[in-house]
Scaffold this motif. Structure first.
Motif, PDB file in Angstrom:
ATOM      1  N   VAL A   3       0.840  -1.148  -0.166  1.00  0.00           N
ATOM      2  CA  VAL A   3      -0.099  -0.042  -0.149  1.00  0.00           C
ATOM      3  C   VAL A   3       0.798   1.278  -0.150  1.00  0.00           C
ATOM      4  N   VAL A   4       0.543   2.328  -1.002  1.00  0.00           N
ATOM      5  CA  VAL A   4       1.425   3.310  -1.100  1.00  0.00           C
ATOM      6  C   VAL A   4       0.731   4.619  -1.264  1.00  0.00           C
ATOM      7  N   ALA A   5       0.988   5.713  -0.292  1.00  0.00           N
ATOM      8  CA  ALA A   5       0.316   6.837  -0.289  1.00  0.00           C
ATOM      9  C   ALA A   5       1.125   7.775  -1.398  1.00  0.00           C
ATOM     10  N   VAL A   6       0.304   8.393  -2.272  1.00  0.00           N
ATOM     11  CA  VAL A   6       1.147   9.337  -3.006  1.00  0.00           C
ATOM     12  C   VAL A   6       0.541  10.574  -2.564  1.00  0.00           C
ATOM     13  N   MET A   7       1.724  11.421  -1.959  1.00  0.00           N
ATOM     14  CA  MET A   7       0.982  12.705  -1.178  1.00  0.00           C
ATOM     15  C   MET A   7       2.143  14.059  -1.401  1.00  0.00           C
ATOM     16  N   ASN A   8       1.409  15.034  -0.993  1.00  0.00           N
ATOM     17  CA  ASN A   8       2.346  16.134  -1.172  1.00  0.00           C
ATOM     18  C   ASN A   8       1.402  17.336  -0.601  1.00  0.00           C
ATOM     19  N   TYR A   9       1.696  18.045   0.241  1.00  0.00           N
ATOM     20  CA  TYR A   9       0.909  19.368   0.534  1.00  0.00           C
ATOM     21  C   TYR A   9       0.444  20.077  -0.660  1.00  0.00           C
ATOM     22  N   LYS A  10       1.512  20.172  -1.434  1.00  0.00           N
ATOM     23  CA  LYS A  10       1.562  21.113  -2.478  1.00  0.00           C
ATOM     24  C   LYS A  10       0.412  20.673  -3.622  1.00  0.00           C
ATOM     25  N   GLY A  11      -0.241  21.812  -4.248  1.00  0.00           N
ATOM     26  CA  GLY A  11      -1.429  21.115  -5.189  1.00  0.00           C
ATOM     27  C   GLY A  11      -0.655  21.231  -6.489  1.00  0.00           C
ATOM     28  N   GLY A  12      -1.297  20.675  -7.520  1.00  0.00           N
ATOM     29  CA  GLY A  12      -0.552  20.806  -8.745  1.00  0.00           C
ATOM     30  C   GLY A  12       0.668  19.823  -9.080  1.00  0.00           C
ATOM     31  N   GLY A  14       1.558  16.858  -9.519  1.00  0.00           N
ATOM     32  CA  GLY A  14       1.490  15.657 -10.368  1.00  0.00           C
ATOM     33  C   GLY A  14       1.369  14.379  -9.604  1.00  0.00           C
ATOM     34  N   LYS A  15       0.703  14.452  -8.410  1.00  0.00           N
ATOM     35  CA  LYS A  15       0.157  13.349  -7.521  1.00  0.00           C
ATOM     36  C   LYS A  15      -0.788  12.551  -8.372  1.00  0.00           C
ATOM     37  N   THR A  16      -1.664  12.984  -8.998  1.00  0.00           N
ATOM     38  CA  THR A  16      -2.787  12.030  -9.653  1.00  0.00           C
ATOM     39  C   THR A  16      -2.150  11.610 -10.872  1.00  0.00           C
ATOM     40  N   THR A  17      -1.431  12.500 -11.625  1.00  0.00           N
ATOM     41  CA  THR A  17      -1.002  12.090 -12.958  1.00  0.00           C
ATOM     42  C   THR A  17       0.152  10.780 -12.578  1.00  0.00           C
ATOM     43  N   ALA A 160      -5.402  14.239  -1.375  1.00  0.00           N
ATOM     44  CA  ALA A 160      -5.614  15.519  -1.595  1.00  0.00           C
ATOM     45  C   ALA A 160      -4.427  16.196  -1.055  1.00  0.00           C
ATOM     46  N   PRO A 161      -4.118  17.600  -1.646  1.00  0.00           N
ATOM     47  CA  PRO A 161      -2.844  18.580  -1.086  1.00  0.00           C
ATOM     48  C   PRO A 161      -3.391  18.919   0.322  1.00  0.00           C
ATOM     49  N   ASN A 162      -3.496  18.255   1.222  1.00  0.00           N
ATOM     50  CA  ASN A 162      -3.574  18.752   2.694  1.00  0.00           C
ATOM     51  C   ASN A 162      -3.152  17.552   3.505  1.00  0.00           C
ATOM     52  N   PHE A 163      -3.506  17.888   4.895  1.00  0.00           N
ATOM     53  CA  PHE A 163      -2.897  16.954   5.974  1.00  0.00           C
ATOM     54  C   PHE A 163      -4.287  16.724   6.776  1.00  0.00           C
ATOM     55  N   GLY A 164      -5.083  16.985   6.205  1.00  0.00           N
ATOM     56  CA  GLY A 164      -6.563  16.416   6.875  1.00  0.00           C
ATOM     57  C   GLY A 164      -6.396  15.179   7.388  1.00  0.00           C
ATOM     58  N   LEU A 165      -7.595  14.681   8.033  1.00  0.00           N
ATOM     59  CA  LEU A 165      -7.922  13.558   8.612  1.00  0.00           C
ATOM     60  C   LEU A 165      -8.155  12.643   7.626  1.00  0.00           C
ATOM     61  N   VAL A 166      -8.434  12.879   6.285  1.00  0.00           N
ATOM     62  CA  VAL A 166      -8.687  11.671   5.436  1.00  0.00           C
ATOM     63  C   VAL A 166      -7.200  11.323   4.967  1.00  0.00           C
ATOM     64  N   THR A 167      -6.360  12.088   4.740  1.00  0.00           N
ATOM     65  CA  THR A 167      -5.053  12.025   4.217  1.00  0.00           C
ATOM     66  C   THR A 167      -4.249  11.269   5.464  1.00  0.00           C
ATOM     67  N   LYS A 168      -4.570  11.724   6.702  1.00  0.00           N
ATOM     68  CA  LYS A 168      -3.667  10.859   7.789  1.00  0.00           C
ATOM     69  C   LYS A 168      -4.266   9.506   7.783  1.00  0.00           C
ATOM     70  N   THR A 169      -5.431   9.233   7.296  1.00  0.00           N
ATOM     71  CA  THR A 169      -5.936   7.721   7.276  1.00  0.00           C
ATOM     72  C   THR A 169      -5.240   7.033   6.173  1.00  0.00           C
ATOM     73  N   ALA A 170      -4.844   7.869   5.076  1.00  0.00           N
ATOM     74  CA  ALA A 170      -4.213   6.937   4.057  1.00  0.00           C
ATOM     75  C   ALA A 170      -2.567   6.778   4.667  1.00  0.00           C
ATOM     76  N   ILE A 171      -1.985   7.425   5.284  1.00  0.00           N
ATOM     77  CA  ILE A 171      -0.564   7.521   5.694  1.00  0.00           C
ATOM     78  C   ILE A 171      -0.589   6.098   7.016  1.00  0.00           C
ATOM     79  N   VAL A 172      -1.609   6.315   7.536  1.00  0.00           N
ATOM     80  CA  VAL A 172      -1.672   5.230   8.574  1.00  0.00           C
ATOM     81  C   VAL A 172      -1.625   3.767   7.798  1.00  0.00           C
ATOM     82  N   ALA A 173      -2.405   3.657   6.731  1.00  0.00           N
ATOM     83  CA  ALA A 173      -2.802   2.619   5.990  1.00  0.00           C
ATOM     84  C   ALA A 173      -1.581   2.166   4.991  1.00  0.00           C
ATOM     85  N   SER A 174      -0.532   3.234   4.717  1.00  0.00           N
ATOM     86  CA  SER A 174       0.481   2.875   4.011  1.00  0.00           C
ATOM     87  C   SER A 174       1.680   2.280   4.552  1.00  0.00           C
ATOM     88  N   GLU A 175       2.207   1.502   3.830  1.00  0.00           N
ATOM     89  CA  GLU A 175       3.607   1.322   4.241  1.00  0.00           C
ATOM     90  C   GLU A 175       4.921   1.888   3.553  1.00  0.00           C
TER      91      GLU A 175
END
Ligand SMILES: Nc1ncnc2c1ncn2[C@@H]1O[C@H](COP(=O)(O)OP(=O)(O)OP(=O)(O)O)[C@@H](O)[C@H]1O
Ligand SMILES: [Mg+2]
Length: 314
Positions: A3-12, A14-17, A160-175
């Motif tokens: 499980v890999v989270a693709v993240m960065n606070y910064k928008g735009g 290229g995370k989604t791409t 998403a480009p933030n560190f909200g709770l949903v993003t945090k659930t992704a980090i907790v789920a990821s190796e």
């Protein structure tokens, strides 16, 4: 399953791409890949479905919003019920043995994120608040442990480009955490901040887990940074421009995050429309031009680092 989270606070950046194309190329190599769109902007979802299709077939019954909503994520619907198989993208990888599935997102996830954060409060004792913290933060992790998801080789979570709770659930789920970044001052500035915030989350989570040892189903977490992938890199005459090279080297030498060798070059021709056709650019490409070859090398590097079975070069 990795499980890999693709993240960065910064928008735009290229995370989604990266998520869409990495998933697509991995699937074209025979892997079973699940993409999870955790961004209310819903761009990953719309890389695979038209707005009309999403409205007709997914919006009301099959988005991650329904899963996070309610009293506790997962109470009202199981994550497995949300999985869809985008037809057009999968049509391009027929006969490879691979598969590309998706859990789609919804704009309403913005409100849910705020509601979840509010749920962290409202308990009366310290014990109860720690329990609530663990239950909420580990919801996605627990859900992905379900037998249904064992069939996947790779799960990529587009944050998403933030560190909200949903993003945090992704980090907790990821190796592992993959961080796309542009090679410019503002993008590289935030990288250490991102690492520190992830470390703080992991520390707090594990601290609570240790206090609750034996009383619940939470184990400690240890996500690590797979690395920074520089995106939209300007390449002229086979060379990264001097200015961008300097930023990349600066991060390589001084940042807490490793830097991957592979980069994604700036190519509006390939990546400009973010996959509006329902098929990610790297599956649409007819010949193997430089951009495709570079991307394939990046996939080799990422899958190699993840030690995903079957992820070796074709
Ligand atoms: N390598 C590239 N070359 C040219 N354009 C690109 C490249 N990668 C992404 N783009 C374009 O840049 C824009 C932003 O990319 P993308 O949506 O992947 O970023 P993001 O980090 O997911 O953004 P957000 O933070 O809003 O979710 C999109 O229009 C996309 O088509
Ligand atoms: Mg995005």
């Amino acid at each position: 399953m990795r499980v890999v989270a693709v993240m960065n606070y910064k928008g735009g950046v290229g995370k989604t791409t990266l998520t869409a194309n990495l998933g697509a190329v991995a699937a074209s190599r025979g892997l079973r890949v699940l993409l999870i769109d955790l961004d209310p902007q819903t761009n990953l979802t719309f890389s695979f479905y038209s707005v009309e299709d999403w409205n007709d077939r997914l919006k009301d019954t099959r988005t991650i919003r329904q899963w996070y909503g309610g009293e506790m994520p997962g109470r009202e619907i199981s994550l497995a019920e949300l999985v869809v198989t985008p037809e057009r993208a999968n049509g391009r990888i027929e006969n490879t043995g691979g598969r590309l599935d998706l859990i789609s997102s919804h704009l309403g996830l913005i409100d849910i994120d705020l509601e979840l954060a509010a749920m962290l409060g409202g308990t009366t004792t310290l014990e109860a608040s720690k329990r609530r913290f663990l239950d909420l933060h580990s919801c996605l992790r627990r859900a992905l442990m379900d037998e249904h998801f064992r069939a996947y080789d790779l799960v990529l979570i587009d944050c998403a480009p933030n560190f909200g709770l949903v993003t945090k659930t992704a980090i907790v789920a990821s190796e592992q955490i993959l961080v796309p970044a542009k090679a410019d001052y503002l993008s590289t500035l935030g990288l250490d901040y991102l690492v520190r915030n992830c470390e703080k989350l992991v520390e707090q989570f594990n601290d609570y887990v240790n206090h609750k040892r034996g009383s619940g189903d939470h184990g400690p977490i240890d996500p690590s940074f797979l690395g920074v992938v520089f995106t939209m890199v300007q390449i002229y005459s086979q060379q990264v421009t001097l200015a961008q090279h300097a930023y990349i080297e600066e991060v390589r030498l001084n940042s807490m995050v490793p830097v991957l060798e592979g980069v994604i070059r700036n190519s509006p021709k390939h990546f400009g429309d973010a996959g509006e056709s329902g098929v990610p650019a790297m599956l649409r490409a007819t010949g193997k031009d430089e951009v495709v070859k570079e991307f394939e090398q990046l996939v080799d590097e990422v899958l190699g680092a993840l030690a995903v079975p079957g992820g070796a070069k074709r």
